[in-house]
Design a protein around this motif. Structure first.
Motif, mmCIF file in Angstrom:
data_model
loop_
_atom_site.group_PDB
_atom_site.id
_atom_site.type_symbol
_atom_site.label_atom_id
_atom_site.label_comp_id
_atom_site.label_asym_id
_atom_site.label_seq_id
_atom_site.Cartn_x
_atom_site.Cartn_y
_atom_site.Cartn_z
ATOM 1 N N GLY A 89 0.846 -1.192 0.000
ATOM 2 C CA GLY A 89 0.000 0.000 0.000
ATOM 3 C C GLY A 89 0.881 1.241 0.000
ATOM 4 O O GLY A 89 2.111 1.155 -0.097
ATOM 5 N N PRO A 90 0.280 2.408 0.125
ATOM 6 C CA PRO A 90 1.029 3.674 0.024
ATOM 7 C C PRO A 90 2.170 3.799 1.033
ATOM 8 O O PRO A 90 3.266 4.247 0.672
ATOM 9 C CB PRO A 90 -0.045 4.745 0.252
ATOM 10 C CG PRO A 90 -1.296 4.036 0.657
ATOM 11 C CD PRO A 90 -1.163 2.619 0.221
ATOM 12 N N ASN A 91 1.941 3.412 2.288
ATOM 13 C CA ASN A 91 2.998 3.539 3.293
ATOM 14 C C ASN A 91 4.193 2.640 2.989
ATOM 15 O O ASN A 91 5.345 3.040 3.127
ATOM 16 C CB ASN A 91 2.460 3.219 4.686
ATOM 17 C CG ASN A 91 1.533 4.306 5.209
ATOM 18 O OD1 ASN A 91 1.720 5.483 4.902
ATOM 19 N ND2 ASN A 91 0.519 3.914 5.961
ATOM 20 N N GLU B 47 10.666 2.760 -1.589
ATOM 21 C CA GLU B 47 11.369 3.774 -2.388
ATOM 22 C C GLU B 47 12.534 4.374 -1.604
ATOM 23 O O GLU B 47 13.635 4.523 -2.134
ATOM 24 C CB GLU B 47 10.384 4.876 -2.815
ATOM 25 C CG GLU B 47 10.987 5.992 -3.649
ATOM 26 C CD GLU B 47 11.361 5.556 -5.066
ATOM 27 O OE1 GLU B 47 10.921 4.480 -5.493
ATOM 28 O OE2 GLU B 47 12.114 6.302 -5.732
ATOM 29 N N ASP B 48 12.295 4.680 -0.342
ATOM 30 C CA ASP B 48 13.354 5.208 0.529
ATOM 31 C C ASP B 48 14.564 4.288 0.538
ATOM 32 O O ASP B 48 15.711 4.725 0.429
ATOM 33 C CB ASP B 48 12.848 5.294 1.978
ATOM 34 C CG ASP B 48 12.018 6.537 2.237
ATOM 35 O OD1 ASP B 48 11.855 7.347 1.315
ATOM 36 O OD2 ASP B 48 11.535 6.675 3.377
ATOM 37 N N THR C 289 0.943 2.741 -12.440
ATOM 38 C CA THR C 289 0.218 3.422 -11.363
ATOM 39 C C THR C 289 1.144 4.317 -10.543
ATOM 40 O O THR C 289 0.676 5.085 -9.707
ATOM 41 C CB THR C 289 -0.442 2.418 -10.393
ATOM 42 O OG1 THR C 289 0.581 1.717 -9.675
ATOM 43 C CG2 THR C 289 -1.302 1.408 -11.137
ATOM 44 N N LEU C 290 2.459 4.181 -10.759
ATOM 45 C CA LEU C 290 3.415 4.915 -9.927
ATOM 46 C C LEU C 290 3.822 6.238 -10.581
ATOM 47 O O LEU C 290 4.137 6.274 -11.777
ATOM 48 C CB LEU C 290 4.666 4.067 -9.684
ATOM 49 C CG LEU C 290 4.479 2.769 -8.905
ATOM 50 C CD1 LEU C 290 5.792 2.000 -8.851
ATOM 51 C CD2 LEU C 290 3.963 3.048 -7.506
ATOM 52 N N ASP C 291 3.836 7.282 -9.777
ATOM 53 C CA ASP C 291 4.311 8.576 -10.241
ATOM 54 C C ASP C 291 5.838 8.514 -10.386
ATOM 55 O O ASP C 291 6.549 8.303 -9.404
ATOM 56 C CB ASP C 291 3.917 9.638 -9.197
ATOM 57 C CG ASP C 291 4.470 11.005 -9.536
ATOM 58 O OD1 ASP C 291 5.099 11.157 -10.601
ATOM 59 O OD2 ASP C 291 4.259 11.933 -8.732
ATOM 60 N N PRO C 292 6.347 8.703 -11.613
ATOM 61 C CA PRO C 292 7.792 8.576 -11.844
ATOM 62 C C PRO C 292 8.620 9.594 -11.051
ATOM 63 O O PRO C 292 9.788 9.359 -10.764
ATOM 64 C CB PRO C 292 7.948 8.817 -13.348
ATOM 65 C CG PRO C 292 6.578 8.684 -13.922
ATOM 66 C CD PRO C 292 5.613 9.036 -12.832
ATOM 67 N N GLU C 293 7.994 10.725 -10.696
ATOM 68 C CA GLU C 293 8.693 11.728 -9.895
ATOM 69 C C GLU C 293 8.918 11.232 -8.480
ATOM 70 O O GLU C 293 9.962 11.430 -7.885
ATOM 71 C CB GLU C 293 7.843 13.017 -9.815
ATOM 72 C CG GLU C 293 7.514 13.644 -11.152
ATOM 73 C CD GLU C 293 8.505 14.755 -11.494
ATOM 74 O OE1 GLU C 293 8.997 15.403 -10.559
ATOM 75 O OE2 GLU C 293 8.792 14.937 -12.703
ATOM 76 N N GLN C 294 7.885 10.543 -7.974
ATOM 77 C CA GLN C 294 7.919 10.139 -6.572
ATOM 78 C C GLN C 294 8.591 8.779 -6.370
ATOM 79 O O GLN C 294 9.180 8.515 -5.327
ATOM 80 C CB GLN C 294 6.478 10.094 -6.040
ATOM 81 C CG GLN C 294 6.370 10.327 -4.545
ATOM 82 C CD GLN C 294 4.935 10.200 -4.050
ATOM 83 O OE1 GLN C 294 3.996 10.059 -4.831
ATOM 84 N NE2 GLN C 294 4.764 10.222 -2.725
ATOM 85 N N MET D 16 11.709 2.743 -7.377
ATOM 86 C CA MET D 16 10.760 1.633 -7.336
ATOM 87 C C MET D 16 10.482 1.143 -8.759
ATOM 88 O O MET D 16 10.439 -0.064 -9.016
ATOM 89 C CB MET D 16 9.461 2.127 -6.681
ATOM 90 C CG MET D 16 8.476 1.044 -6.305
ATOM 91 S SD MET D 16 9.108 -0.024 -5.007
ATOM 92 C CE MET D 16 8.625 -1.624 -5.661
ATOM 93 N N ILE D 17 10.330 2.070 -9.663
ATOM 94 C CA ILE D 17 10.095 1.722 -11.063
ATOM 95 C C ILE D 17 11.306 0.990 -11.642
ATOM 96 O O ILE D 17 11.171 -0.044 -12.305
ATOM 97 C CB ILE D 17 9.769 2.999 -11.883
ATOM 98 C CG1 ILE D 17 8.397 3.539 -11.464
ATOM 99 C CG2 ILE D 17 9.803 2.708 -13.381
ATOM 100 C CD1 ILE D 17 8.068 4.912 -12.016
ATOM 101 N N GLU D 18 12.484 1.525 -11.332
ATOM 102 C CA GLU D 18 13.716 0.866 -11.789
ATOM 103 C C GLU D 18 13.792 -0.559 -11.253
ATOM 104 O O GLU D 18 14.161 -1.494 -11.966
ATOM 105 C CB GLU D 18 14.933 1.677 -11.300
ATOM 106 C CG GLU D 18 16.280 1.093 -11.671
ATOM 107 C CD GLU D 18 17.435 1.933 -11.100
ATOM 108 O OE1 GLU D 18 17.991 2.741 -11.857
ATOM 109 O OE2 GLU D 18 17.779 1.782 -9.899
ATOM 110 N N HIS D 19 13.393 -0.703 -9.978
ATOM 111 C CA HIS D 19 13.449 -2.010 -9.322
ATOM 112 C C HIS D 19 12.527 -3.024 -10.015
ATOM 113 O O HIS D 19 12.924 -4.158 -10.288
ATOM 114 C CB HIS D 19 13.059 -1.860 -7.849
ATOM 115 C CG HIS D 19 13.041 -3.133 -7.076
ATOM 116 N ND1 HIS D 19 14.196 -3.743 -6.634
ATOM 117 C CD2 HIS D 19 12.032 -3.935 -6.679
ATOM 118 C CE1 HIS D 19 13.887 -4.861 -5.984
ATOM 119 N NE2 HIS D 19 12.566 -4.995 -6.000
ATOM 120 N N VAL D 20 11.296 -2.616 -10.270
ATOM 121 C CA VAL D 20 10.343 -3.536 -10.907
ATOM 122 C C VAL D 20 10.802 -3.865 -12.321
ATOM 123 O O VAL D 20 10.678 -5.011 -12.779
ATOM 124 C CB VAL D 20 8.920 -2.934 -10.917
ATOM 125 C CG1 VAL D 20 7.956 -3.865 -11.647
ATOM 126 C CG2 VAL D 20 8.434 -2.711 -9.494
#
Lengths: 210, 210
Positions: free
Chosen positions: A107-109, A115-116, B169-174, B178-182
């Motif tokens: 989920g979001p959290n 990401e961190d 669904t993921l904002d590339p800025e935020q 995570m995107i790189e990981h997937v």
DNA sequence: ACCTGAACACCGTTCAAGT
DNA sequence: ACCTGAACACCGTTCAAGT
């Protein structure tokens, strides 16, 4: 006769669900009992959550919100270490959560924590490949170690009597090291094992970075 | 009218249960369906197993019997490495098993594996304390890593379409990392990650031995 | 000793009905 | 929009009855 109850909401439901799971265990927390604990009928829940899977995803993410975010002002390795310890603490506080962790979509959290963690590795100079390994090694340690720890606490029950009873079933000729291992758990386990292996992984990753 | 069916036994029940779980998943394998797949009524099962918990313990231990025992003729580190890889293979073959692994008491097959592993560390010159850490680090890696791997395969479904949809669904800025990981999971995951981290742990333990 | 049918106390979820 | 009652299709397990 007006209804004086506070209306339901996703948040209220999740809070009650976490509370119920903490107090009685997830296996006891049914939709019916959850509704009952809130003073509503079962079907009222479905106005706010899609189904039980959605509820569980929400519960897991709820406690992910209690984990300390990575401190961007600290060196990457220290920040990862702190986050891992905080995450471990939270999972121990909510023993039902670790088994569900890997079984639900983030989920979001949880997404923020992920990401961190990846960012800390990448900004710390890790290649995408090594950041990938590091990410899996760390999250695996957090969840996997906690899982084993909780399982131990459970099978050995509250006291150490069950552990002693377990040892008694083992043939000392055939299982000398197993007996030694369980005795270590009974006598010498001061809770530092999680951090010991964590540091082993962090040092290993740093060395692999070269 | 004589009964021509092969009589039930614990072994037959466990074999059928593993088969059913492999084919349809544990959540689908109920006592009723298990009995049905054997051509008996539900209650017949209870003449051979105590309850569903006993069944699950038996199933987990059943597949533990498929894991390669540690080879006593190889150097400790190599033997542990081989056993870990074999255990991982078996857990991947039976995707329902890893989530249950930590939730049931070890049966006879698992006990042998545990004793082997501890013995390899102790005979390899590890202190009881370090053998203890090593044991937990290795078993945690085997089960925890597999758990994450299976979860990934599941949430991303058979094809990579779901993974791509998740990225969308993921904002590339935020969530850049995570995107790189997937994307790494989609494109570059050749299955060597389990062994990479395994070696990292084994090397770390050897270094800790001093 | 092993198998069975009926029954009990639960589940999650759908659907139609209320306000 | 939100809450509810009845009903459906399941569970695991107990118990008494069969052979």
């Amino acid at each position: 006769m007006t209804d004086t109850r506070i209306p339901l909401s996703r948040d209220r439901i999740l809070t009650a669900a976490v509370e119920l799971a903490d107090a009685a265990g997830v296996e006891v927390m049914s939709m019916r009992k959850l509704a009952g604990s809130l003073g509503f009928e079962v079907m009222s829940l479905y106005n706010h959550i899609a189904n039980k899977g959605d509820l569980i995803t929400g519960m897991v993410d709820w406690i992910a919100g209690d984990m300390a975010r990575l401190d961007p002002d600290r060196p990457g390795k220290q920040a990862v270490r702190d986050m891992s310890i905080s995450a471990h603490d939270v999972l121990i506080e909510h023993p039902w959560a670790a088994p569900l962790w890997t079984r639900s979509m983030p989920g979001p959290n949880r997404l923020l924590l992920m990401e961190d963690l990846l960012a800390a590795f990448r900004r710390g100079g890790f290649s995408p490949r090594l950041a990938h390994f590091g990410f899996h090694a760390i999250t695996m340690h957090i969840v996997g170690f906690t899982l084993q720890q909780l399982n131990y606490a459970e099978t050995n029950s509250a006291t150490d009597d069950a552990a002693s009873a377990f040892i008694a079933t083992l043939d000392p000729e055939q299982f000398p090291y197993m007996i030694e291992h369980v005795e270590y758990h009974i006598h010498d386990d001061e809770g530092g094992d999680f951090v010991f292996i964590l540091d082993l992984i962090l040092d290993g990753l740093e060395r692999a970075k070269g």
